[in-house]
Write an enzyme that holds these catalytic residues in place. Structure first.
Site, PDB file in Angstrom:
ATOM      1  N   GLU A  75      60.219  49.754  34.815  1.00  0.00           N
ATOM      2  CA  GLU A  75      59.348  49.589  35.989  1.00  0.00           C
ATOM      3  C   GLU A  75      58.551  50.849  36.316  1.00  0.00           C
ATOM      4  O   GLU A  75      58.010  50.981  37.406  1.00  0.00           O
ATOM      5  CB  GLU A  75      60.181  49.168  37.205  1.00  0.00           C
ATOM      6  CG  GLU A  75      60.905  47.866  37.041  1.00  0.00           C
ATOM      7  CD  GLU A  75      60.008  46.648  36.931  1.00  0.00           C
ATOM      8  OE1 GLU A  75      58.761  46.796  36.948  1.00  0.00           O
ATOM      9  OE2 GLU A  75      60.546  45.547  36.821  1.00  0.00           O
ATOM     10  N   HIS A  94      63.815  50.637  44.060  1.00  0.00           N
ATOM     11  CA  HIS A  94      63.654  49.224  43.708  1.00  0.00           C
ATOM     12  C   HIS A  94      65.040  48.598  43.591  1.00  0.00           C
ATOM     13  O   HIS A  94      65.886  49.093  42.847  1.00  0.00           O
ATOM     14  CB  HIS A  94      62.897  49.106  42.387  1.00  0.00           C
ATOM     15  CG  HIS A  94      62.955  47.758  41.758  1.00  0.00           C
ATOM     16  ND1 HIS A  94      62.816  46.583  42.448  1.00  0.00           N
ATOM     17  CD2 HIS A  94      63.145  47.409  40.467  1.00  0.00           C
ATOM     18  CE1 HIS A  94      62.925  45.563  41.613  1.00  0.00           C
ATOM     19  NE2 HIS A  94      63.122  46.047  40.398  1.00  0.00           N
ATOM     20  N   HIS A  96      67.756  44.946  43.693  1.00  0.00           N
ATOM     21  CA  HIS A  96      67.978  43.538  43.369  1.00  0.00           C
ATOM     22  C   HIS A  96      69.113  43.034  44.249  1.00  0.00           C
ATOM     23  O   HIS A  96      70.090  42.469  43.759  1.00  0.00           O
ATOM     24  CB  HIS A  96      68.332  43.370  41.892  1.00  0.00           C
ATOM     25  CG  HIS A  96      67.205  43.623  40.967  1.00  0.00           C
ATOM     26  ND1 HIS A  96      66.350  42.632  40.558  1.00  0.00           N
ATOM     27  CD2 HIS A  96      66.775  44.766  40.380  1.00  0.00           C
ATOM     28  CE1 HIS A  96      65.439  43.154  39.751  1.00  0.00           C
ATOM     29  NE2 HIS A  96      65.675  44.445  39.629  1.00  0.00           N
ATOM     30  N   HIS A 149      61.826  38.339  41.802  1.00  0.00           N
ATOM     31  CA  HIS A 149      62.267  39.604  41.223  1.00  0.00           C
ATOM     32  C   HIS A 149      63.208  40.382  42.134  1.00  0.00           C
ATOM     33  O   HIS A 149      64.391  40.470  41.841  1.00  0.00           O
ATOM     34  CB  HIS A 149      61.033  40.448  40.883  1.00  0.00           C
ATOM     35  CG  HIS A 149      61.318  41.646  40.052  1.00  0.00           C
ATOM     36  ND1 HIS A 149      60.548  41.997  38.987  1.00  0.00           N
ATOM     37  CD2 HIS A 149      62.278  42.587  40.132  1.00  0.00           C
ATOM     38  CE1 HIS A 149      61.028  43.107  38.433  1.00  0.00           C
ATOM     39  NE2 HIS A 149      62.093  43.484  39.121  1.00  0.00           N
TER      40      HIS A 149
END
Length: 177
Positions: A75, A94, A96, A149
């Site tokens: 990423e 980032h 999840h 995502h």
């Protein structure tokens, strides 16, 4: 410059993401701008509890090039786009996380009276299109849901970015219950 302390910080914040259940295993990534033209990013596919500072990769904000022989997070383009669009952001996280992932699966904005994180349009993970989509949303926001995502946020420091990621996950969980 080697940026030894900053490389350790990237790993330490990756470990905090795991401890706070914002990521699982090696999913998710952390980056830290070290000067106007460069940022450090977590390595691709390396467990944060086994990562070594020398595996954290220095990347150019201008063109995305990186240190020879190292493998930055897939990423890196997304982080690069955020840094290009927001000179005030010096740290990107980032995640999840479970509740934000529900919003991502539904292509839904995350919104309350205090927070608003729009949903960036879907694009393949690691792609230039995803980087562009997220970069465009992040021009005007400190974070966004990424369709199908996860979640990404940027701030002046890693501590602030982590606080924003935690706040987003708590809000998402609250809205889902």
């Amino acid at each position: 410059m080697n940026y030894a302390d900053e490389r350790v910080d990237v790993i330490r914040y990756g470990q905090l993401l795991v401890e706070h259940r914002l990521i699982q295993a090696t999913w998710g990534n952390v980056s830290l701008r070290v000067d106007e033209g460069h940022f450090l990013i977590s390595p691709s596919g390396v467990d944060y509890f086994r990562a070594k500072p020398e595996e954290v990769v220095l990347v150019s904000v201008a063109d995305g090039s990186y240190e020879k022989g190292l493998h930055p997070s897939s990423e890196r383009r997304m982080h690069q786009a955020i840094y290009q669009n927001r000179p005030d952001i010096w740290a990107v996280i980032h995640t999840h996380s479970a509740s934000c992932a529900v919003f991502a699966a539904c292509h839904a904005d995350l919104r309350s009276d205090e927070l608003f994180y729009p949903c960036a349009p879907y694009a393949v993970s690691g792609s230039a299109t995803l980087a562009r989509n997220v970069g465009n949303v992040m021009r005007a926001h400190d974070g966004c849901i990424m369709a199908n995502h996860g979640f990404v946020t940027g701030a002046e420091t890693l501590a602030q970015a982590l606080a924003q990621a935690l706040a987003a996950e708590y809000l998402a969980e609250e809205l889902l219950t």
